[in-house]
Write a protein that holds these residues in place. Structure first.
Motif, PDB file in Angstrom:
ATOM      1  N   LEU A 272       1.116  -1.329  -0.140  1.00  4.02           N
ATOM      2  CA  LEU A 272       0.172  -0.111   0.256  1.00  4.02           C
ATOM      3  C   LEU A 272       0.802   1.628  -0.347  1.00  4.02           C
ATOM      4  O   LEU A 272       0.415   2.118  -0.088  1.00  4.02           O
TER       5      LEU A 272
ATOM      6  N   TYR B  95      -6.263  -3.769  -0.935  1.00  2.51           N
ATOM      7  CA  TYR B  95      -5.422  -3.534  -2.266  1.00  2.51           C
ATOM      8  C   TYR B  95      -5.448  -1.812  -2.906  1.00  2.51           C
ATOM      9  O   TYR B  95      -6.677  -1.278  -2.361  1.00  2.51           O
ATOM     10  N   ARG B  96      -4.196  -1.507  -3.567  1.00  3.60           N
ATOM     11  CA  ARG B  96      -4.556  -0.316  -3.617  1.00  3.60           C
ATOM     12  C   ARG B  96      -5.080  -0.569  -5.710  1.00  3.60           C
ATOM     13  O   ARG B  96      -3.916  -1.351  -5.852  1.00  3.60           O
TER      14      ARG B  96
ATOM     15  N   ILE C 230      -8.310   2.450  -0.475  1.00  6.05           N
ATOM     16  CA  ILE C 230      -7.957   1.050   0.135  1.00  6.05           C
ATOM     17  C   ILE C 230      -9.033  -0.346   0.443  1.00  6.05           C
ATOM     18  O   ILE C 230      -9.573   0.219   0.399  1.00  6.05           O
TER      19      ILE C 230
END
Length: 652
Positions: free
Chosen positions: A161, A193-194, A220
């Protein structure tokens, strides 16, 4: 003879059984290819082989595999993907990663070889570990400047991240946006996740060049799923609905990630090119501007006071107008140029180059063309003289020909723009007149004539254009003189302002964002071009003198107040300036006073831009044609697909 007849009959039988169409009035083949097996088996676990073979029940073809087939995790070395007969073979070149799900997304690239029946969106998956990850992340990628869908941009997930991951690590899982800007990243494992988008110029699946279009945000995402139901429409034929069917499915979330893509301002400065299309001037093109203009030292001419310099506001394009006609007639200008350039370390340093600037049209050729024109003119004067008509004995000087953008109908809030072909050395503002007709008599009306900032050869005329009044713009001869001594001819143009009854007023009441933000609202035509642009005040954008037509709206949060959209910067963690679109058209008619409410954030950004002004149209969806319905109507029978296919196969 009997043997030949037997062979002929057998050939006819074989041809009849092998037919693919319906030359005898039979049924069409409207069925898509079917996957009948694969090696390894789809959704296998603990796979170590890098070669995947997928088998079909008929001959197939694979369309544009390079762009349509996406392998995830991303492959640094391009996989080999081939369609041969009734199979597709995929050979991965990269080393397989441990304990991860691989997906090969074929999108709509697969269809049967003869009739082109599409298989639909097909994805093959396997795992190098002991489980298959099935989560999905979906959304849209839009151009931040105009909310146009971006087709073919890479979209990827990062489990790391940190902001630095986008520049230092390849994407973990990838997809590619379609013609709607839509993407689906498949085979995602549980986690956080990004999401990023990237026009990956160098194929390393990370942001490494500032020329690469990109999109990012700080959201996120935690993938999840839920059971859901969708409504499918069952058509009896192309015009009639048979019924609606509820189909259970797994709904993966998030499915509305919106990424707004932009390209950085170019920060590596170098000289692109120098050209001299016209003998009177040459132009230097830089990747971007610098406050200090280049310093020119003439090597075969004296550069002191030799130029009138014209630049754009960005100072990335510079025109050098030659003052002296001797230099204009000189085909080659050799010079030493000193300017600021980016070195290999990314620093701006002084650079000196020696240049030869060549005229595109040599002096000798120009003189030859001029001699032809003079000869043609002399012959014409001789003919006039023989006819005892007025004629000239001296070849006239070429006049200066300004381009006056004065329409016959002008709106009260418009200005008249004048473009000069060459820089001026003299303007006689007393020779510029504006007359208005009042009670059938002409009266001189006040006007303002001024240069347009940052545009050397451009001027504007501003006046109080009163509705319903006729005007006459008149410019005396020799009002303008350029640096070569050419003077303008007399000019006259009639103008009229329509009455107030022919206009309308449009008030847009804005909400959804903070009132303190500097918001510019644009009235757009059917080409998505700006017709009017106003700064909202107290939550209201007011458009006056609006002509009857169909319009659209966009809005810009003009953070720096310069009146134009500005791009973002990843290193500075700055998004591009936010743009919004009103999701519907607005119809304006004469004498309407329209007030419209607009909540800028009520509709998701990917649904805002009206389709009528969206230039990136969605590709036509590949569908099974089901031509047998029409065939059944021709025969006057009811078509049952399952039964018909069974009978057809039995006949064969």
């Amino acid at each position: 003879m009997k043997k030949l007849l037997y062979i002929f009959c057998m050939a006819c039988v074989v041809v009849g059984c092998a037919r693919m169409g319906q030359p005898d009035g039979g049924w069409f083949d409207d069925d898509p290819p079917v996957v009948i097996g694969s090696n390894p088996v789809d959704q296998s676990t603990n796979v170590s082989a890098k070669k995947i073979t997928i088998y079909f029940d008929e001959f197939i073809k694979l369309e544009d595999a390079t762009n349509k087939v996406i392998v995830s995790p991303p492959q640094l070395e391009m996989p080999e993907i081939k369609a041969t007969g009734k199979r597709i073979v995929v050979e991965l070149q990269d080393t397989l990663k441990e304990n991860i799900t691989y997906t090969i997304d074929f999108s709509d690239a697969i269809s049967d070889n003869n009739e082109g029946n599409p298989l639909g969106n097909y994805t093959f998956s396997f795992s190098t570990g002991d489980r298959i990850d099935t989560m999905e992340v979906a959304g849209y990628v839009l151009d931040a400047s105009n909310l146009e869908p971006i087709k073919g941009i890479l979209v990827g997930l990062y489990e790391d991240l940190a902001d630095s991951a986008f520049k230092t690590k390849p994407m973990l899982r990838v997809s590619r946006s379609d013609s709607r800007g839509h993407f689906v990243i498949k085979g995602v494992a549980p986690g956080s996740y990004r999401t990023y988008a990237l026009k990956d110029a160098d194929g390393d699946f990370r942001f490494g060049q500032k020329s690469e279009m990109l999109a990012f945000n700080h959201e996120i995402y935690v993938p999840s799923s839920k059971p859901d139901v969708r409504i499918d429409t069952i058509w009896r034929d192309s015009l009639h609905i048979e019924t609606f069917r509820q189909t259970p499915y797994t709904h993966f979330l998030p499915d509305d990630v919106t990424l707004l893509a932009f390209t950085h301002i170019q920060t590596e400065r170098f000289l692109l090119k120098t050209e001299r299309k016209d003998p009177e001037m040459f132009t230097m093109f830089f990747t971007y501007g610098h406050p200090d203009l280049p310093v020119i030292k003439g090597l075969n001419f004296n550069a002191d006071s030799a130029f009138v310099i014209e630049t754009r506001e960005e100072q990335d394009t510079i025109n050098y107008w030659l003052r002296d006609t001797t230099l204009v007639n000189q085909d080659t200008l050799r010079m030493e140029l000193t300017y600021m350039m980016t070195d290999t370390l990314g620093n701006l340093v002084s650079q000196t180059d020696t240049l030869e600037v060549l005229s595109k049209i040599p002096y000798a050729k120009r003189q030859k063309e001029l001699a032809k024109e003079i000869e043609k003119w002399q012959k014409e004067q001789e003919r006039l003289k023989k006819r005892e008509e007025p004629y000239d004995s001296i070849y006239p000087a070429m006049p200066l020909k300004p381009s006056v953008k004065a329409p016959q109908q002008i709106d009260p809030d418009k200005k008249i723009e004048i473009e000069m072909p060459t820089p001026l050395q003299r303007v006689d503002t007393a020779a510029i007149h504006l007359y208005s007709m009042i009670d059938s008599a002409w009266y001189e009306a006040p006007l303002t004539f001024r240069p347009i900032p940052h545009r050397l050869r451009f001027y504007e005329i501003q006046a109080e254009w009163r509705p319903g009044i006729e005007y006459s713009l008149e410019i005396d001869s020799a009002a303008f003189e350029d640096i070569y001594g050419h003077v303008s001819e007399a000019y006259k143009q009639g103008l009229k302002v329509k009455s107030l009854d022919e206009y309308s007023t449009l008030n847009i009441k804005l909400s959804g964002i903070a009132d303190s933000l500097p918001l510019r609202v644009r009235l757009l035509n059917k080409s998505d071009a700006i017709v009017k642009d106003v700064l909202a005040k107290d939550g209201v954008a007011k458009f006056e003198y609006v002509n009857p037509d169909t319009y659209y709206l966009s809005a810009l949060i003009d953070t720096n107040g310069n009146g134009v959209w500005d791009t973002g910067d990843y290193d500075a963690d700055r998004q591009a300036e936010a743009v919004y679109y009103y999701p519907r058209e607005i119809e304006i008619k004469e004498r309407w006073d329209v007030t419209q409410q607009w909540n800028l954030t009520a509709v998701p950004r990917y649904k805002q831009k009206p389709l009528a002004i969206t230039k990136q149209k969605a590709d036509a969806e590949k569908k099974l044609r089901n031509r047998n319905l029409d065939r059944a109507r021709e025969l006057g029978i009811e078509y049952n697909k399952t039964k018909t296919i069974k009978i057809d196969k039995e006949e064969k």
